[in-house]
Scaffold this motif. Structure first.
Motif: not given
Length: 338
Positions: A195-199, A202-205
């Motif tokens: 999520l963090q790298q490709y989307v 904020i969503l990754g966190v």
């Protein structure tokens, strides 16, 4: 316990080759260059050099050893190479092995002893490229200087080598609860990286934070509070912590697309030629080793087949070489000098 503020600085820092180039990695050196023993140390997720610095400093003195501390590619954060400049997609298993080989070459070059004995010491995710490296290099007759004399793994142990499949002692099967714990945290970390790298960062966190809280509430987090102080002392920026989860992303992705099985992730096949010491902490919700490999090493010691052995530090967790440095150091020094 040594904190980041009191870490013993390396006596010298030398570059080593990674997929990022000849100066892609930094090897922290401790000890006398003419020592009869040399050792390379590499930790795993989510740690850079700092987690091993105190241990390496003492090992150099008490083990009469030249010690080089490396870290997985992308895990360090130096002024001349900040973590944000590392490969955006993370590093593959083969990339990690290249880093280990580069660090060992640099350590050999730094040593002035004519016949120094090499020991590889790997923790957590460091065990994966460490195992791949030793399996590959032991098959290379043209690279004897890169072949380790002994290996030490901390808290992670891969399956037995395929040549041993018909001679593995009986071992208890992992429980369903242990299996669930092992799968859940790996998936949470893998998806957080994705999520963090490709989307969205904020969503990754958000996913990482919610996943961590959920694991604690549902008692699915693999570690107990005995390791909390270590995490606090070596805490990283959240985005960097999630980036360092790239090994979990590659693990999940390779299992999903079927390429994982092409990697021979296992113990090396000749434990008599290259003895193996495995130390693990007993105070965790799950263990990160294969039970059959533990049984195999216990038989090696019990029947005198090799100098390999297993040590369990019952009251310690995943970071026992930090929280119980004395006991761990004594075991490693004794094993290296045996």
């Amino acid at each position: 316990m040594v904190t980041n503020d009191t870490l013993p600085p390396p006596e010298k820092v030398v570059p080593y080759e990674t997929v990022d180039g000849a100066n892609g990695g930094a090897l922290y050196l401790y000890g006398n260059t003419n020592a009869p023993n040399i050792a390379v140390c590499c930790a795993g997720y989510p740690d850079d050099h700092s987690i091993f610095q105190s241990f390496a400093f003492r090992l150099a003195k008490e083990g009469d050893c030249l010690v080089g501390v490396m870290c997985l590619p992308g895990f360090d954060d130096r002024e001349e190479k900040p973590w944000t400049t590392h490969k955006y997609d993370g590093y593959t298993f083969d990339d990690m092995v290249i880093s280990v080989r580069g660090a060992v070459k640099a350590l050999r070059a730094a040593s002035t002893h004519e016949d120094s004995k090499l020991t590889g010491i790997f923790h957590d995710w460091g065990v994966v490229p460490g195992s791949l490296w030793v399996n590959r290099v032991l098959e290379e007759a043209e690279s004897p200087e890169l072949q380790p004399d002994k290996m030490v793994y901390f808290d992670v142990l891969l399956p037995p080598h395929k040549v041993m499949k018909n001679d593995i002692p009986d071992a208890p099967k992992p429980t369903l609860a242990r299996t669930v714990v092992e799968i859940v945290y790996k998936i949470v970390l893998a998806i957080s990286f994705l999520l963090q790298q490709y989307v969205s960062k904020i969503l990754g966190v958000i996913f990482y934070s919610v996943g961590l809280v959920a694991m604690y509430i549902l008692r699915l987090y693999p570690l107990y509070h005995v390791d909390d102080k270590v995490f606090s002392a070596h805490q990283k920026h959240l985005n960097r912590t999630i980036y360092m989860a790239y090994p979990y992303w590659f693990l999940v992705k390779s299992v999903w697309n079927g390429t994982f099985w092409a990697y021979e992730m296992s113990l090396h096949k000749d434990l008599k030629k290259t003895p193996l010491l495995y130390i693990y902490g007993g105070n965790k919700r799950t263990h990160f080793h294969r039970n059959e490999s533990v049984a195999l090493l216990e038989r090696e010691e019990r029947e005198g087949r090799s100098d390999s052995k297993v040590i369990c530090l019952e009251d310690d967790g995943h970071f026992f070489y930090v929280t119980n440095e004395d006991a761990c150091l004594d075991a490693v020094v004794s094993f290296m000098k045996n």
